[in-house]
Design a protein around this motif. Structure first.
Motif, PDB file in Angstrom:
ATOM      1  N   UNK A  34     -33.529   3.946   5.350  1.00 55.42           N
ATOM      2  CA  UNK A  34     -33.726   2.588   5.861  1.00 55.42           C
ATOM      3  C   UNK A  34     -34.416   2.623   7.226  1.00 55.42           C
ATOM      4  N   UNK A  36     -34.660  -0.178  10.374  1.00 54.86           N
ATOM      5  CA  UNK A  36     -34.238  -1.458  10.922  1.00 54.86           C
ATOM      6  C   UNK A  36     -34.899  -1.666  12.281  1.00 54.86           C
ATOM      7  N   UNK A  42     -29.567  -7.639  19.599  1.00 58.44           N
ATOM      8  CA  UNK A  42     -28.889  -8.513  18.639  1.00 58.44           C
ATOM      9  C   UNK A  42     -28.884  -7.923  17.249  1.00 58.44           C
ATOM     10  N   UNK A  43     -29.194  -8.759  16.264  1.00 57.44           N
ATOM     11  CA  UNK A  43     -29.023  -8.350  14.876  1.00 57.44           C
ATOM     12  C   UNK A  43     -29.948  -7.235  14.436  1.00 57.44           C
ATOM     13  N   UNK A  49     -36.637  -0.171   2.949  1.00 56.80           N
ATOM     14  CA  UNK A  49     -35.684   0.801   2.441  1.00 56.80           C
ATOM     15  C   UNK A  49     -36.303   1.523   1.260  1.00 56.80           C
ATOM     16  N   UNK A 101     -23.157   2.203  -3.378  1.00 53.50           N
ATOM     17  CA  UNK A 101     -23.745   2.544  -2.090  1.00 53.50           C
ATOM     18  C   UNK A 101     -22.638   2.827  -1.080  1.00 53.50           C
TER      19      UNK A 101
ATOM     20  N   UNK B  88     -20.952  -5.145  13.839  1.00 54.02           N
ATOM     21  CA  UNK B  88     -21.728  -5.602  12.687  1.00 54.02           C
ATOM     22  C   UNK B  88     -20.947  -5.404  11.402  1.00 54.02           C
ATOM     23  N   UNK B  92     -22.558  -3.989   0.421  1.00 54.52           N
ATOM     24  CA  UNK B  92     -23.466  -3.337  -0.517  1.00 54.52           C
ATOM     25  C   UNK B  92     -22.893  -3.419  -1.915  1.00 54.52           C
ATOM     26  N   UNK B  99     -29.717  -1.458  -1.125  1.00 55.76           N
ATOM     27  CA  UNK B  99     -30.092  -2.257   0.040  1.00 55.76           C
ATOM     28  C   UNK B  99     -28.879  -2.525   0.908  1.00 55.76           C
ATOM     29  N   UNK B 100     -29.041  -2.389   2.222  1.00 54.24           N
ATOM     30  CA  UNK B 100     -27.964  -2.669   3.159  1.00 54.24           C
ATOM     31  C   UNK B 100     -28.461  -3.663   4.186  1.00 54.24           C
ATOM     32  N   UNK B 101     -27.922  -4.876   4.130  1.00 50.88           N
ATOM     33  CA  UNK B 101     -28.287  -5.911   5.089  1.00 50.88           C
ATOM     34  C   UNK B 101     -27.103  -6.186   5.982  1.00 50.88           C
ATOM     35  N   UNK B 102     -27.371  -6.362   7.275  1.00 51.97           N
ATOM     36  CA  UNK B 102     -26.292  -6.539   8.236  1.00 51.97           C
ATOM     37  C   UNK B 102     -26.149  -7.988   8.666  1.00 51.97           C
ATOM     38  N   UNK B 103     -24.914  -8.319   9.077  1.00 54.13           N
ATOM     39  CA  UNK B 103     -24.672  -9.607   9.699  1.00 54.13           C
ATOM     40  C   UNK B 103     -25.361  -9.663  11.057  1.00 54.13           C
ATOM     41  N   UNK B 104     -25.296 -10.850  11.673  1.00 56.28           N
ATOM     42  CA  UNK B 104     -26.008 -11.065  12.935  1.00 56.28           C
ATOM     43  C   UNK B 104     -25.361 -10.357  14.112  1.00 56.28           C
TER      44      UNK B 104
END
Lengths: 115, 112
Positions: A34, A36, A42-43, A49, A101, B88, B92, B99-104
């Motif tokens: 990944x 990022x 912040x986020x 990916x 995962x 955070x 998944x 895919x790994x999406x994070x919170x804000x």
């Protein structure tokens, strides 16, 4: 044990110059990889990916690209940097266990400043 | 697509107080993860949850995987100054293969 290497730690580049950030993982095979970006502490915005060599999924349209030339190598590139590309870039890896995962492990990050 | 809502966005607390933050998703997942990021560093895993209803502790930290598989919370008890950082959540599984999406993120400030 598994380790992840990300370099460089900091980078200052002029607008319009190219970019290449490299990330390598040791101690595991066929990881998910990944990239990022984090702005202003912040986020974490998922950029790309990859679930295998040559397989890249792009999450955000932009002037960045990613490549995975080897199983444990993930490269983030740009042909011409923009000011808005400044930020903290993080590489991470995870593995699938039984189709599930597992947790992601992060590199130390690259602080990119475009001037 | 995968959407995570993490709250609160920031917290300012006194040392010794308890902290609670949560995360909700728009989809069902089979893994919830909580991370902490110190300034200038990459996030580090705190707690991993793999089963709906699971309640897991790690020292002063406690996290739960919601029964609906769409939410999770993280509690920190008796906060100390080194708890400062950004927390955070991520999830998944489900249809988000690979895919790994994070919170804000939740920015935590602890006053001595």
């Amino acid at each position: 044990s598994q380790t992840i290497h990300q370099w460089p730690a900091t980078l200052v580049q002029p607008v319009g110059s190219p970019l290449s950030l490299e990330c390598t993982v040791e101690g595991t095979s066929n990881p998910n990889l990944y990239w990022y970006r984090q702005a202003a502490g912040r986020g974490l915005q998922l950029l790309f990916y990859s679930v295998g060599i040559g397989q890249i999924s792009s999450e955000v349209p932009q002037n960045l690209s990613a490549s995975r030339p080897q199983d444990r190598q993930f490269i983030l590139s740009s042909k011409k940097l923009l000011l808005s590309d400044s930020g903290f870039y993080l590489c991470a890896w995870s593995v699938l266990v039984g189709g599930r995962n597992t947790e992601a492990f992060f590199g130390q990050g690259t602080r990119l400043t475009v001037v | 697509g995968q959407q995570l809502n993490q709250s609160p966005q920031s917290m300012f607390i006194q040392e010794g107080e308890d902290v609670s933050m949560n995360c909700t998703s728009s989809s069902i997942f089979n893994t919830w993860l909580w991370y902490k990021q110190d300034p200038g560093e990459g996030p580090v895993l705190l707690i991993a949850l793999y089963k709906a209803g699971e309640l897991t502790s790690n020292g002063r930290l406690t996290a739960q995987f919601g029964i609906t598989r769409k939410d999770s919370f993280l509690n920190i008890s008796a906060s100390i100054p080194s708890d400062v950082g950004i927390y955070f959540c991520t999830c998944a599984g489900g249809t988000s293969y690979g895919k790994l999406t994070f919170g804000q993120g939740t920015i935590l400030t602890v006053h001595p």
